[in-house]
Design a protein around this motif. Structure first.
Motif, PDB file in Angstrom:
ATOM      1  N   SER A  29       0.842  -1.202   0.000  1.00 34.66           N
ATOM      2  CA  SER A  29       0.000   0.000   0.000  1.00 34.66           C
ATOM      3  C   SER A  29       0.871   1.244   0.000  1.00 34.66           C
ATOM      4  CB  SER A  29      -0.917   0.004   1.227  1.00 34.66           C
ATOM      5  OG  SER A  29      -0.146   0.015   2.417  1.00 34.66           O
ATOM      6  N   ASN A  30       0.203   2.381  -0.138  1.00 28.62           N
ATOM      7  CA  ASN A  30       0.868   3.690  -0.055  1.00 28.62           C
ATOM      8  C   ASN A  30       2.044   3.821  -1.019  1.00 28.62           C
ATOM      9  OD1 ASN A  30      -0.917   4.423   2.041  1.00 28.62           O
ATOM     10  ND2 ASN A  30       0.412   3.435   3.541  1.00 28.62           N
ATOM     11  N   GLU A  31       1.876   3.314  -2.241  1.00 31.24           N
ATOM     12  CA  GLU A  31       2.946   3.413  -3.221  1.00 31.24           C
ATOM     13  C   GLU A  31       3.231   4.879  -3.559  1.00 31.24           C
ATOM     14  OE1 GLU A  31       0.249   1.472  -3.466  1.00 31.24           O
ATOM     15  OE2 GLU A  31       0.759  -0.491  -4.272  1.00 31.24           O
ATOM     16  N   THR A  32       4.505   5.217  -3.594  1.00 31.60           N
ATOM     17  CA  THR A  32       4.944   6.538  -4.066  1.00 31.60           C
ATOM     18  C   THR A  32       5.914   6.283  -5.227  1.00 31.60           C
ATOM     19  OG1 THR A  32       6.931   6.731  -2.690  1.00 31.60           O
ATOM     20  CG2 THR A  32       4.823   7.404  -1.678  1.00 31.60           C
ATOM     21  N   THR A  33       6.603   7.317  -5.643  1.00 30.66           N
ATOM     22  CA  THR A  33       7.568   7.130  -6.736  1.00 30.66           C
ATOM     23  C   THR A  33       8.753   6.266  -6.321  1.00 30.66           C
ATOM     24  OG1 THR A  33       8.660   9.202  -6.159  1.00 30.66           O
ATOM     25  CG2 THR A  33       6.994   9.291  -7.911  1.00 30.66           C
ATOM     26  N   THR A  34       9.057   6.231  -5.008  1.00 29.16           N
ATOM     27  CA  THR A  34      10.255   5.502  -4.561  1.00 29.16           C
ATOM     28  C   THR A  34      10.024   4.545  -3.392  1.00 29.16           C
ATOM     29  OG1 THR A  34      10.866   7.309  -3.059  1.00 29.16           O
ATOM     30  CG2 THR A  34      11.803   7.357  -5.309  1.00 29.16           C
ATOM     31  N   THR A  35       8.793   4.457  -2.866  1.00 32.21           N
ATOM     32  CA  THR A  35       8.548   3.592  -1.707  1.00 32.21           C
ATOM     33  C   THR A  35       7.259   2.796  -1.846  1.00 32.21           C
ATOM     34  OG1 THR A  35       7.293   5.241  -0.446  1.00 32.21           O
ATOM     35  CG2 THR A  35       9.706   5.240  -0.158  1.00 32.21           C
ATOM     36  N   VAL A  36       7.205   1.684  -1.098  1.00 34.44           N
ATOM     37  CA  VAL A  36       5.999   0.860  -0.969  1.00 34.44           C
ATOM     38  C   VAL A  36       5.960   0.365   0.467  1.00 34.44           C
ATOM     39  CG1 VAL A  36       4.880  -1.305  -1.646  1.00 34.44           C
ATOM     40  CG2 VAL A  36       6.012   0.084  -3.377  1.00 34.44           C
ATOM     41  N   ASP A  37       4.789   0.426   1.103  1.00 29.57           N
ATOM     42  CA  ASP A  37       4.610  -0.110   2.445  1.00 29.57           C
ATOM     43  C   ASP A  37       4.078  -1.531   2.360  1.00 29.57           C
ATOM     44  OD1 ASP A  37       5.394   2.328   3.487  1.00 29.57           O
ATOM     45  OD2 ASP A  37       3.353   3.020   3.852  1.00 29.57           O
ATOM     46  N   LEU A  38       4.708  -2.453   3.090  1.00 26.19           N
ATOM     47  CA  LEU A  38       4.263  -3.838   3.148  1.00 26.19           C
ATOM     48  C   LEU A  38       3.790  -4.170   4.558  1.00 26.19           C
ATOM     49  CD1 LEU A  38       7.238  -5.533   1.260  1.00 26.19           C
ATOM     50  CD2 LEU A  38       5.026  -4.855   0.300  1.00 26.19           C
ATOM     51  N   THR A  39       2.717  -4.944   4.660  1.00 29.76           N
ATOM     52  CA  THR A  39       2.228  -5.429   5.952  1.00 29.76           C
ATOM     53  C   THR A  39       1.781  -6.878   5.791  1.00 29.76           C
ATOM     54  OG1 THR A  39      -0.031  -4.665   5.543  1.00 29.76           O
ATOM     55  CG2 THR A  39       1.430  -3.150   6.716  1.00 29.76           C
ATOM     56  N   TRP A  40       1.816  -7.630   6.890  1.00 29.59           N
ATOM     57  CA  TRP A  40       1.366  -9.021   6.901  1.00 29.59           C
ATOM     58  C   TRP A  40       0.976  -9.380   8.324  1.00 29.59           C
ATOM     59  CZ3 TRP A  40       6.242  -7.246   5.930  1.00 29.59           C
ATOM     60  CH2 TRP A  40       7.226  -7.508   6.883  1.00 29.59           C
ATOM     61  N   ASP A  41       0.294 -10.530   8.463  1.00 29.07           N
ATOM     62  CA  ASP A  41      -0.134 -11.002   9.778  1.00 29.07           C
ATOM     63  C   ASP A  41       1.040 -11.622  10.526  1.00 29.07           C
ATOM     64  OD1 ASP A  41      -2.663 -10.227   9.021  1.00 29.07           O
ATOM     65  OD2 ASP A  41      -3.426 -12.276   8.763  1.00 29.07           O
ATOM     66  N   ALA A  42       1.029 -11.462  11.850  1.00 31.60           N
ATOM     67  CA  ALA A  42       2.061 -12.072  12.684  1.00 31.60           C
ATOM     68  C   ALA A  42       1.954 -13.596  12.615  1.00 31.60           C
ATOM     69  CB  ALA A  42       1.908 -11.608  14.128  1.00 31.60           C
ATOM     70  N   VAL A  43       3.092 -14.252  12.744  1.00 29.74           N
ATOM     71  CA  VAL A  43       3.162 -15.715  12.720  1.00 29.74           C
ATOM     72  C   VAL A  43       3.600 -16.195  14.092  1.00 29.74           C
ATOM     73  CG1 VAL A  43       4.357 -17.706  11.717  1.00 29.74           C
ATOM     74  CG2 VAL A  43       3.756 -15.742  10.272  1.00 29.74           C
ATOM     75  N   VAL A  74       3.038 -10.517  -3.655  1.00 32.82           N
ATOM     76  CA  VAL A  74       2.212  -9.364  -3.967  1.00 32.82           C
ATOM     77  C   VAL A  74       3.013  -8.478  -4.925  1.00 32.82           C
ATOM     78  CG1 VAL A  74       2.981  -7.999  -1.974  1.00 32.82           C
ATOM     79  CG2 VAL A  74       0.785  -7.521  -3.021  1.00 32.82           C
ATOM     80  N   THR A  75       2.322  -7.926  -5.911  1.00 31.46           N
ATOM     81  CA  THR A  75       2.970  -7.033  -6.871  1.00 31.46           C
ATOM     82  C   THR A  75       2.525  -5.602  -6.597  1.00 31.46           C
ATOM     83  OG1 THR A  75       3.021  -8.773  -8.540  1.00 31.46           O
ATOM     84  CG2 THR A  75       3.273  -6.506  -9.325  1.00 31.46           C
ATOM     85  N   ALA A  76       3.472  -4.700  -6.580  1.00 35.35           N
ATOM     86  CA  ALA A  76       3.179  -3.279  -6.385  1.00 35.35           C
ATOM     87  C   ALA A  76       3.866  -2.487  -7.485  1.00 35.35           C
ATOM     88  CB  ALA A  76       3.662  -2.820  -5.018  1.00 35.35           C
ATOM     89  N   THR A  77       3.218  -1.412  -7.918  1.00 37.77           N
ATOM     90  CA  THR A  77       3.787  -0.540  -8.936  1.00 37.77           C
ATOM     91  C   THR A  77       3.933   0.860  -8.361  1.00 37.77           C
ATOM     92  OG1 THR A  77       2.721  -1.835 -10.670  1.00 37.77           O
ATOM     93  CG2 THR A  77       3.493   0.372 -11.268  1.00 37.77           C
ATOM     94  N   THR A  78       5.142   1.390  -8.428  1.00 36.53           N
ATOM     95  CA  THR A  78       5.376   2.742  -7.948  1.00 36.53           C
ATOM     96  C   THR A  78       4.698   3.746  -8.864  1.00 36.53           C
ATOM     97  OG1 THR A  78       7.484   2.717  -9.114  1.00 36.53           O
ATOM     98  CG2 THR A  78       7.535   2.245  -6.753  1.00 36.53           C
ATOM     99  N   THR A  79       4.417   4.917  -8.328  1.00 35.14           N
ATOM    100  CA  THR A  79       3.742   5.949  -9.093  1.00 35.14           C
ATOM    101  C   THR A  79       4.730   6.670 -10.015  1.00 35.14           C
ATOM    102  OG1 THR A  79       4.070   7.550  -7.313  1.00 35.14           O
ATOM    103  CG2 THR A  79       1.995   6.313  -7.307  1.00 35.14           C
ATOM    104  N   ALA A  80       4.169   7.415 -10.938  1.00 34.37           N
ATOM    105  CA  ALA A  80       5.003   8.146 -11.917  1.00 34.37           C
ATOM    106  C   ALA A  80       5.585   9.404 -11.301  1.00 34.37           C
ATOM    107  CB  ALA A  80       4.157   8.523 -13.118  1.00 34.37           C
ATOM    108  N   GLY A 103      13.973   3.332  -2.048  1.00 33.38           N
ATOM    109  CA  GLY A 103      14.954   3.309  -3.125  1.00 33.38           C
ATOM    110  C   GLY A 103      14.439   2.704  -4.418  1.00 33.38           C
ATOM    111  N   LEU A 104      13.128   2.695  -4.599  1.00 37.65           N
ATOM    112  CA  LEU A 104      12.536   2.115  -5.799  1.00 37.65           C
ATOM    113  C   LEU A 104      12.537   3.123  -6.941  1.00 37.65           C
ATOM    114  CD1 LEU A 104       9.531   0.338  -4.060  1.00 37.65           C
ATOM    115  CD2 LEU A 104      11.772  -0.619  -4.649  1.00 37.65           C
ATOM    116  N   THR A 105      12.262   2.650  -8.137  1.00 40.21           N
ATOM    117  CA  THR A 105      12.214   3.483  -9.334  1.00 40.21           C
ATOM    118  C   THR A 105      10.761   3.786  -9.686  1.00 40.21           C
ATOM    119  OG1 THR A 105      14.252   2.477 -10.130  1.00 40.21           O
ATOM    120  CG2 THR A 105      12.889   3.591 -11.776  1.00 40.21           C
TER     121      THR A 105
END
Length: 100
Positions: A25-39, A94-100, A66-68
């Motif tokens: 979630s919260n994709e920006t031009t250089t970042t993506v936030d990842l979350t998952w359930d505790a194990v 999960v696949t995420a795409t950074t914004t332009a 540091g993403l493109t």
């Protein structure tokens, strides 16, 4: 048979389950936030980007940096049990795409 059952139970405890509900979630031009359930039985997690480990964390969230811009990335996570030095199978990808 009792010995095999005991060994199987012990091996099951050695390897934590794979993380579930991985979301990006919260994709920006250089970042993506990842979350998952505790194990349960996990005391840490590894985060993988396009099949390469990028972080080892103790929380169930991680911000990839540091993403493109305008680029798709595949992520998955694994759970760690430091008492036994084991790593779980991978979560769903999960696949995420950074914004332009």
């Amino acid at each position: 048979m009792k010995f095999i059952s005991t060994v199987n139970q012990h091996i099951h405890r050695l390897h934590p389950n794979a993380p579930v509900n991985l979301t990006a979630s919260n994709e920006t031009t250089t970042t993506v936030d990842l979350t998952w359930d505790a194990v349960s039985q996990a005391d840490g997690y590894k985060v993988y980007q396009d099949g390469v480990e990028v972080a080892q964390v103790t929380d169930t969230t991680y911000q990839v940096t540091g993403l493109t811009a305008s680029t798709s990335y595949d992520f998955y996570a694994t759970a760690l049990n430091s008492d036994y030095g084991t790593e779980s199978e991978a979560s769903a990808t999960v696949t995420a795409t950074t914004t332009a």
